[in-house]
Design a protein around this motif. Sequence first.
Motif, PDB file in Angstrom:
ATOM      1  N   CYS A  93       1.330  -0.316   5.070  1.00 37.44           N
ATOM      2  CA  CYS A  93       1.768  -1.479   4.276  1.00 37.44           C
ATOM      3  C   CYS A  93       2.085  -2.679   5.164  1.00 37.44           C
ATOM      4  O   CYS A  93       1.719  -3.816   4.848  1.00 37.44           O
ATOM      5  N   PHE A  94       2.764  -2.428   6.284  1.00 35.66           N
ATOM      6  CA  PHE A  94       3.038  -3.525   7.224  1.00 35.66           C
ATOM      7  C   PHE A  94       1.733  -4.032   7.837  1.00 35.66           C
ATOM      8  O   PHE A  94       1.591  -5.237   8.088  1.00 35.66           O
ATOM      9  N   TYR A  97       0.045  -6.440   5.549  1.00 36.66           N
ATOM     10  CA  TYR A  97       0.666  -7.775   5.570  1.00 36.66           C
ATOM     11  C   TYR A  97       0.035  -8.658   6.643  1.00 36.66           C
ATOM     12  O   TYR A  97      -0.148  -9.861   6.449  1.00 36.66           O
ATOM     13  N   GLU A 166       3.978 -14.056  -2.372  1.00 39.29           N
ATOM     14  CA  GLU A 166       2.614 -13.787  -1.942  1.00 39.29           C
ATOM     15  C   GLU A 166       2.311 -12.307  -2.123  1.00 39.29           C
ATOM     16  O   GLU A 166       3.203 -11.450  -1.970  1.00 39.29           O
ATOM     17  N   ARG A 168       0.877 -10.172  -0.270  1.00 39.96           N
ATOM     18  CA  ARG A 168       1.110  -9.326   0.899  1.00 39.96           C
ATOM     19  C   ARG A 168       2.558  -8.848   0.974  1.00 39.96           C
ATOM     20  O   ARG A 168       2.834  -7.747   1.464  1.00 39.96           O
ATOM     21  N   LEU A 169       3.489  -9.670   0.490  1.00 36.67           N
ATOM     22  CA  LEU A 169       4.903  -9.282   0.511  1.00 36.67           C
ATOM     23  C   LEU A 169       5.182  -8.079  -0.392  1.00 36.67           C
ATOM     24  O   LEU A 169       6.144  -7.347  -0.168  1.00 36.67           O
ATOM     25  N   VAL A 172       5.023  -5.121   1.781  1.00 35.34           N
ATOM     26  CA  VAL A 172       6.198  -5.026   2.652  1.00 35.34           C
ATOM     27  C   VAL A 172       7.388  -4.468   1.880  1.00 35.34           C
ATOM     28  O   VAL A 172       8.119  -3.595   2.365  1.00 35.34           O
TER      29      VAL A 172
END
Length: 389
Positions: A93-94, A97, A166, A168-169, A172
């Motif tokens: 997941c990171f 991002y 966003e 991508r967050l 995270v």
Amino acid sequence: MPRGIRQSLMKKLGLLLIHWCLWYLAFGCRTIISPVLPVIENELGLSHAMAGALYLFAAIGTTIASLSSGFLSSRFGAKNLLVYGFILGSGACFGIYFATSYMSLAFFLFFFGMSGGFYLPCAIPIITSIFDQKYWGRALSIHETAASFSILSLPFIVGFALGYIEWRLLFVILAIISIIMILAFQVSAPSLKPQKQKGSSFASVISRPDFLVILFLWINCSMTSMGVYNIIPLYLVDDKSMDLDAANRIFAYSRIGGFLGQLSIGLILDRLSTKKILFALILLSGFSTLGMALINNFPVFVCFLLLQGTFSVAFFPVGLMAISKLSRVEERTMYTGTIMAISQTIGLGLTPFLLGAIADLWDFHIGLILLGLLTICHLPMFYFLKNKL
């Protein structure tokens, strides 16, 4: 109730809640990608085919993890492998991002999908070791509602969140929540390190008649649930001449039955024969699938859509109960993981393609009729299941 028994019960229920949250997060590997796919496609300038292939990378990772979970858990232990899987998923997941190219995103989605594939084969032996067998039905049915609730809720959560942050967050946030939950699991869950014993090899498991019966039944219900799930909106728009918003709304409401069905099946699963419940669910799933194809009256069609989504999805906690009864603890991860891997490939991957191809050649009705008849044709297989079900 004596204090000691009450404390033990609360501890077990707390562990079940942790498992429910972990299964919700693990199943999110299958449900979170679709809502963000249009945004990813637009940001990276992808074609529809390239965007769709991102889901395929995650699905391949899930399948590989499910298939290898039996082998790996015999070396690391089910609890440790489950923890390693979530650590892998959080790292992926990171990575998502920071991914800036198509290939880097596909790379991390592969491991993201793999992390979710380890969960169920590892979790079932742990849950069945926590609860006495007389409570397996209720525990497994409650646990399995996490997947249904993930299907229902994550698209709405993602859609709402994308209006403020966003995309991508989101991954995270998912990673942070996963780390918190896996720490809670690590501290509270019992260690379970089954030793390999004679008769628990991969070859001996897959050659057993009961394994083959459960495998075919699981594949079939993956086809009638998730396979049909992926084509129903298109079916409503193309065949029923509905606009997309209305089709998605009716489709979403029809999935509520699956969640309620899984929740309520636990009330009878510990009291009635697992074999008889499986038989009834397969029979009703087959007839409701046929009803969707053969009924022209729209209100009646919606009723069959609701029933089909209920019976096909309610199968899964009962199927897990059957797996737990038919397998020893040291082979349960291998038994579950192999079934998950094969059924996901056929139910999630191949079935929507075949139903779409049949619709292109003939009609959507033909594909649903064939699937309904195939489901009913599985009923004679119950003859080969052990009486202890």
